[in-house]
Write a protein that holds these residues in place. Structure first.
Motif, short mmCIF file in Angstrom:
data_model
loop_
_atom_site.label_atom_id
_atom_site.label_comp_id
_atom_site.label_asym_id
_atom_site.label_seq_id
_atom_site.Cartn_x
_atom_site.Cartn_y
_atom_site.Cartn_z
N LYS A 66 0.65 -1.21 -0.05
CA LYS A 66 0.17 -0.08 0.00
C LYS A 66 0.88 1.35 -0.05
CE LYS A 66 -3.51 2.35 2.80
NZ LYS A 66 -4.36 2.32 4.11
N GLN A 67 2.05 1.26 0.81
CA GLN A 67 2.74 2.40 1.00
C GLN A 67 3.54 2.73 -0.31
OE1 GLN A 67 6.18 2.12 3.66
NE2 GLN A 67 5.78 4.56 4.07
N LYS A 69 2.67 1.60 -3.31
CA LYS A 69 1.94 1.83 -4.51
C LYS A 69 1.53 3.21 -4.69
CE LYS A 69 -0.71 0.06 -7.86
NZ LYS A 69 0.00 -0.67 -9.16
N GLU A 70 1.33 3.71 -3.30
CA GLU A 70 0.82 5.25 -3.15
C GLU A 70 1.80 6.36 -3.59
OE1 GLU A 70 -0.88 5.48 0.46
OE2 GLU A 70 -2.51 4.45 -0.22
N THR A 74 2.83 8.25 -7.39
CA THR A 74 2.43 9.60 -7.42
C THR A 74 3.32 10.49 -7.87
OG1 THR A 74 0.90 8.89 -5.44
CG2 THR A 74 1.56 11.36 -5.67
#
Length: 210
Positions: A66-67, A69-70, A74
């Motif tokens: 999650k970390q 990927k975000e 970005t």
């Protein structure tokens, strides 16, 4: 620096986060730090490894994915360099040490699906320290749940990391961190900074600190 995405790895207590902070400050880079303290299974795992290893590793994999990927997907207009203090593949390496064979096969299937969706670092910095030095650092930072980590466990983690790096021919700066003092010795940090200004072939490139 020659690289836009650099990851720092090493055993528990090797000094990954310290070096990541210093390099991100030097390069004004975006910093990705592992959020290990949020894992509710970590203290339980050290008390009862067999019972809590699988939920521990699943939680870590989900949170790391999650970390990364975000953050990595970005656009950041102000920082073209990213420094991370963990490699996503550490999920698989720790799981290999901590899980029984049947659970590890299931875990690896999930890992393989997730791993291919992430951007991979261009260069790995691996900090290699003897277990005695790791234990010294672990005592010094004084996290209560880490104080009973056995030497054998640290040896297993170390061996798993080094085998993986060599087998997969990963582009790695392999640093002997036996006497590393990146905070107190500017020369040690400068050696790493100078090394990051060079192009490397695939494989391991060894650095010894004075």
């Amino acid at each position: 620096m020659k690289y836009n995405f650099v990851t720092i790895e090493g055993n528990i207590g090797a000094g990954k986060t310290t070096l990541a902070h210093l390099l991100s400050k030097h390069y004004n880079a975006r910093l990705i730090l592992e959020e290990f303290a949020d894992n509710p299974f970590l203290p339980k795992f050290y008390e009862n490894p067999k019972q809590f290893a699988f939920p521990l590793e699943l939680f870590f994999m989900a949170e790391r994915y999650k970390q990364l990927k975000e953050l990595l997907h970005t656009q950041d207009l102000f920082n073209s360099i990213t420094i991370s203090d963990y490699l996503f593949t550490k999920c698989l390496l720790f799981a290999k040490v901590n899980l029984p064979a049947d659970e590890f096969r299931l875990y690896q299937n999930l890992f393989d699906i997730i791993h291919q969706q992430l951007v991979q670092p261009e260069l790995l910095i691996y900090l290699h320290s003897p277990v005695s030095r790791l234990q010294q650092n672990i005592r010094k930072r004084n996290r209560s749940y880490e104080q009973q980590i056995a030497d054998d466990y640290l040896f297993s983690i170390q061996e798993t990391y080094t085998q993986y790096i060599k087998q997969h021919n990963i582009k790695t700066l392999f640093i002997d961190a036996s006497n590393a003092d990146f905070l107190g010795n500017e020369k040690h940090l400068q050696i790493v900074i100078e090394a990051l200004d060079k192009e490397y072939e695939q494989g391991q490139h060894y650095i010894t600190l004075p």
